[in-house]
Design a protein around this motif. Structure first.
Motif, PDB file in Angstrom:
ATOM      1  N   PRO A 159      -5.845  14.537 -14.653  1.00 35.87           N
ATOM      2  CA  PRO A 159      -5.193  13.986 -13.457  1.00 35.87           C
ATOM      3  C   PRO A 159      -6.103  13.906 -12.242  1.00 35.87           C
ATOM      4  O   PRO A 159      -5.774  13.210 -11.271  1.00 35.87           O
ATOM      5  CB  PRO A 159      -4.049  14.973 -13.209  1.00 35.87           C
ATOM      6  N   ALA A 160      -7.234  14.623 -12.244  1.00 39.22           N
ATOM      7  CA  ALA A 160      -8.079  14.707 -11.050  1.00 39.22           C
ATOM      8  C   ALA A 160      -8.552  13.336 -10.541  1.00 39.22           C
ATOM      9  O   ALA A 160      -8.445  13.064  -9.333  1.00 39.22           O
ATOM     10  CB  ALA A 160      -9.276  15.621 -11.319  1.00 39.22           C
ATOM     11  N   PRO A 161      -9.090  12.437 -11.400  1.00 40.37           N
ATOM     12  CA  PRO A 161      -9.530  11.135 -10.872  1.00 40.37           C
ATOM     13  C   PRO A 161      -8.406  10.345 -10.209  1.00 40.37           C
ATOM     14  O   PRO A 161      -8.658   9.605  -9.248  1.00 40.37           O
ATOM     15  CB  PRO A 161     -10.058  10.415 -12.119  1.00 40.37           C
ATOM     16  N   TYR A 162      -7.186  10.506 -10.696  1.00 33.43           N
ATOM     17  CA  TYR A 162      -6.051   9.807 -10.092  1.00 33.43           C
ATOM     18  C   TYR A 162      -5.646  10.482  -8.780  1.00 33.43           C
ATOM     19  O   TYR A 162      -5.390   9.801  -7.777  1.00 33.43           O
ATOM     20  CB  TYR A 162      -4.858   9.790 -11.047  1.00 33.43           C
ATOM     21  N   PHE A 163      -5.592  11.805  -8.781  1.00 36.29           N
ATOM     22  CA  PHE A 163      -5.141  12.532  -7.595  1.00 36.29           C
ATOM     23  C   PHE A 163      -6.085  12.309  -6.418  1.00 36.29           C
ATOM     24  O   PHE A 163      -5.633  12.170  -5.273  1.00 36.29           O
ATOM     25  CB  PHE A 163      -5.036  14.024  -7.915  1.00 36.29           C
ATOM     26  N   PHE A 164      -7.388  12.286  -6.674  1.00 36.06           N
ATOM     27  CA  PHE A 164      -8.367  12.134  -5.597  1.00 36.06           C
ATOM     28  C   PHE A 164      -8.666  10.675  -5.266  1.00 36.06           C
ATOM     29  O   PHE A 164      -9.509  10.413  -4.409  1.00 36.06           O
ATOM     30  CB  PHE A 164      -9.660  12.864  -5.960  1.00 36.06           C
ATOM     31  N   ASN A 165      -7.991   9.758  -5.933  1.00 34.45           N
ATOM     32  CA  ASN A 165      -8.134   8.348  -5.586  1.00 34.45           C
ATOM     33  C   ASN A 165      -7.715   8.129  -4.135  1.00 34.45           C
ATOM     34  O   ASN A 165      -6.725   8.687  -3.667  1.00 34.45           O
ATOM     35  CB  ASN A 165      -7.281   7.500  -6.534  1.00 34.45           C
ATOM     36  N   ARG A 166      -8.466   7.297  -3.412  1.00 35.77           N
ATOM     37  CA  ARG A 166      -8.210   7.101  -1.986  1.00 35.77           C
ATOM     38  C   ARG A 166      -6.803   6.568  -1.727  1.00 35.77           C
ATOM     39  O   ARG A 166      -6.100   7.039  -0.821  1.00 35.77           O
ATOM     40  CB  ARG A 166      -9.254   6.142  -1.402  1.00 35.77           C
ATOM     41  N   ASN A 167      -6.364   5.600  -2.521  1.00 39.54           N
ATOM     42  CA  ASN A 167      -5.026   5.041  -2.325  1.00 39.54           C
ATOM     43  C   ASN A 167      -3.931   6.059  -2.638  1.00 39.54           C
ATOM     44  O   ASN A 167      -2.911   6.135  -1.932  1.00 39.54           O
ATOM     45  CB  ASN A 167      -4.845   3.790  -3.188  1.00 39.54           C
ATOM     46  N   VAL A 168      -4.141   6.840  -3.693  1.00 40.31           N
ATOM     47  CA  VAL A 168      -3.161   7.869  -4.056  1.00 40.31           C
ATOM     48  C   VAL A 168      -3.050   8.906  -2.944  1.00 40.31           C
ATOM     49  O   VAL A 168      -1.939   9.297  -2.551  1.00 40.31           O
ATOM     50  CB  VAL A 168      -3.544   8.536  -5.387  1.00 40.31           C
ATOM     51  N   GLN A 169      -4.187   9.343  -2.414  1.00 41.38           N
ATOM     52  CA  GLN A 169      -4.172  10.308  -1.316  1.00 41.38           C
ATOM     53  C   GLN A 169      -3.445   9.743  -0.093  1.00 41.38           C
ATOM     54  O   GLN A 169      -2.676  10.442   0.572  1.00 41.38           O
ATOM     55  CB  GLN A 169      -5.600  10.699  -0.943  1.00 41.38           C
ATOM     56  N   SER A 170      -3.685   8.469   0.187  1.00 32.63           N
ATOM     57  CA  SER A 170      -3.012   7.836   1.327  1.00 32.63           C
ATOM     58  C   SER A 170      -1.505   7.805   1.119  1.00 32.63           C
ATOM     59  O   SER A 170      -0.733   8.121   2.044  1.00 32.63           O
ATOM     60  CB  SER A 170      -3.546   6.413   1.525  1.00 32.63           C
ATOM     61  N   TYR A 171      -1.065   7.448  -0.076  1.00 28.86           N
ATOM     62  CA  TYR A 171       0.372   7.422  -0.378  1.00 28.86           C
ATOM     63  C   TYR A 171       0.994   8.808  -0.247  1.00 28.86           C
ATOM     64  O   TYR A 171       2.073   8.975   0.334  1.00 28.86           O
ATOM     65  CB  TYR A 171       0.603   6.881  -1.788  1.00 28.86           C
ATOM     66  N   LEU A 172       0.317   9.827  -0.796  1.00 28.81           N
ATOM     67  CA  LEU A 172       0.863  11.182  -0.765  1.00 28.81           C
ATOM     68  C   LEU A 172       0.980  11.704   0.667  1.00 28.81           C
ATOM     69  O   LEU A 172       1.962  12.377   1.014  1.00 28.81           O
ATOM     70  CB  LEU A 172      -0.011  12.120  -1.604  1.00 28.81           C
ATOM     71  N   LYS A 173       0.000  11.401   1.500  1.00 29.97           N
ATOM     72  CA  LYS A 173       0.058  11.852   2.895  1.00 29.97           C
ATOM     73  C   LYS A 173       1.192  11.164   3.650  1.00 29.97           C
ATOM     74  O   LYS A 173       1.873  11.789   4.462  1.00 29.97           O
ATOM     75  CB  LYS A 173      -1.279  11.581   3.581  1.00 29.97           C
ATOM     76  N   ARG A 174       1.399   9.872   3.382  1.00 32.67           N
ATOM     77  CA  ARG A 174       2.494   9.164   4.054  1.00 32.67           C
ATOM     78  C   ARG A 174       3.854   9.686   3.598  1.00 32.67           C
ATOM     79  O   ARG A 174       4.799   9.761   4.389  1.00 32.67           O
ATOM     80  CB  ARG A 174       2.368   7.661   3.794  1.00 32.67           C
TER      81      ARG A 174
END
Length: 358
Positions: free
Chosen positions: A38-53
């Protein structure tokens, strides 16, 4: 000189072993024997942006009183200028961003399985194991060579559980215990979950375990699934654990309860972001392949619910649309009444002027 060469040899063999383990893990993922990393998906820039929002920022919740055993400090009151108030506000935002830093989601670690050597001549020399540790201070704990000599003469790399115990002895971390606390055992953990102590459990797990520790992942998974069953999502909202929980639900394709909760509370934009998050992780879904001309988030969610056969989501979304239509009609009626009232006031004002002039 001899000890220096031994240390270099151990470091080299340990690095090779870890590399082999990683290669084996990646090969297993490709063959479907192990779950995806899951690490490459979790640290993806878009994924991080979605999770923060999706986490949102509620300062009252972020700076709440914490159950960490520390004594409470008396509040301070200060007189500030506008510039000082602006600086204090920016400092509070930076602190909030730090508090919301999400724990990483990574793949479960694998114990090294390669033996260093076997020496039958040492068999029976002692009944206890011998642990040899490189205690150099500038080494990363993940790369620190630790080997174990078994009573029958086998020399091997230490397991991850043994490494955690040894490293905690030589380089203790604050609040971390050598033995796993009883609160993480099934009986006590269930009691904490029933009392909705989710944040306490997750904070304590972050202190006690490493992110790739099987115990850490088992505890966090149990907490996330309990929250999902009870639909207690708002307890974790605006905390550092909300993002990893959302990622877990998206990773396991179990977002229905959270999606319904977002629609019920009017978080339509967040519901759309949640679906886009799942699409990033699983790009082969029907709702990704069969694209549609989306005009707003409601239509986007309806498109997802229809293609993925989520009837509950469709019903909730339909109820939301009807409620919005009623709300719009009420707002228009209120606006018309206000305009009529304003017109009557203007007419009365003009009448008073005419009477005065006469």
């Amino acid at each position: 000189m001899l000890s220096y060469r031994i240390n270099n040899f151990l470091r080299h063999t340990y690095a090779c072993t870890i590399s082999n383990c990683r290669s084996f893990a990646s090969t297993s993922v490709e063959t479907g024997l192990e779950e995806r990393n899951p690490a490459p998906y979790f640290f993806n820039r878009n994924v991080q942006s979605y999770l923060k929002r999706l986490t949102t920022v509620d300062y009252a919740k972020i700076f709440r009183t914490r159950k960490d055993g520390h004594r409470l400090k008396a509040p301070e009151y200060k007189f500030l200028t506008d510039e000082e108030l602006q600086e204090a506000t920016e400092a509070a935002k930076r602190r909030a961003h730090k508090y919301l830093q999400m724990p990483p989601v990574v793949k479960k670690r694998v114990d090294p399985s390669v033996l260093l050597c076997e020496d039958p001549a040492l068999k029976g020399h002692d009944t206890a194991k011998y642990v040899f540790t490189d205690i150099t201070y500038d080494l990363n704990d993940k790369e620190r060579p630790i080997v174990v000599r078994e009573p029958e003469g086998t020399l091997r790399h230490a397991t991850w559980q043994e490494r955690d115990r040894i490293i905690q002895i030589y380089f203790p971390k604050p609040a971390r215990e050598i033995e796993k606390p009883k609160m993480f055992e099934a009986e006590y953990l269930k009691d904490l979950l029933d009392r909705n102590e989710y944040i306490f459990i997750l904070d304590r797990a972050c202190v006690q375990f490493e992110p790739d520790d099987p115990d850490y992942q088992a505890v966090t998974r149990e907490v996330y699934e309990h929250i999902n069953r009870e639909k207690h999502f708002d307890i974790l909202r605006s905390t550092r654990h909300f993002g990893p929980m959302v990622f877990h639900l998206a990773w396991t394709r179990n977002i229905d309860n959270l999606l319904c909760e977002m629609i019920e509370t009017g978080r339509i934009e967040h519901a759309a972001i949640l679906i886009r998050l799942v699409h990033l992780i699983y790009p082969s879904m029907k709702s990704v392949i069969e694209k549609c001309n989306v005009r707003d988030n409601v239509e986007f969610i309806m498109h997802y619910a229809h293609l993925e056969e989520k009837s509950i989501v469709e019903k909730l979304l339909q109820s939301y649309k009807e409620l919005q239509q009623v709300h719009q009609i009420v707002q228009e009626d209120i606006k018309q009444e206000q305009e009529q009232e304003h017109s009557i006031q203007n007419l009365n004002s003009e009448t008073e002027k005419v009477n005065i002039n006469q």
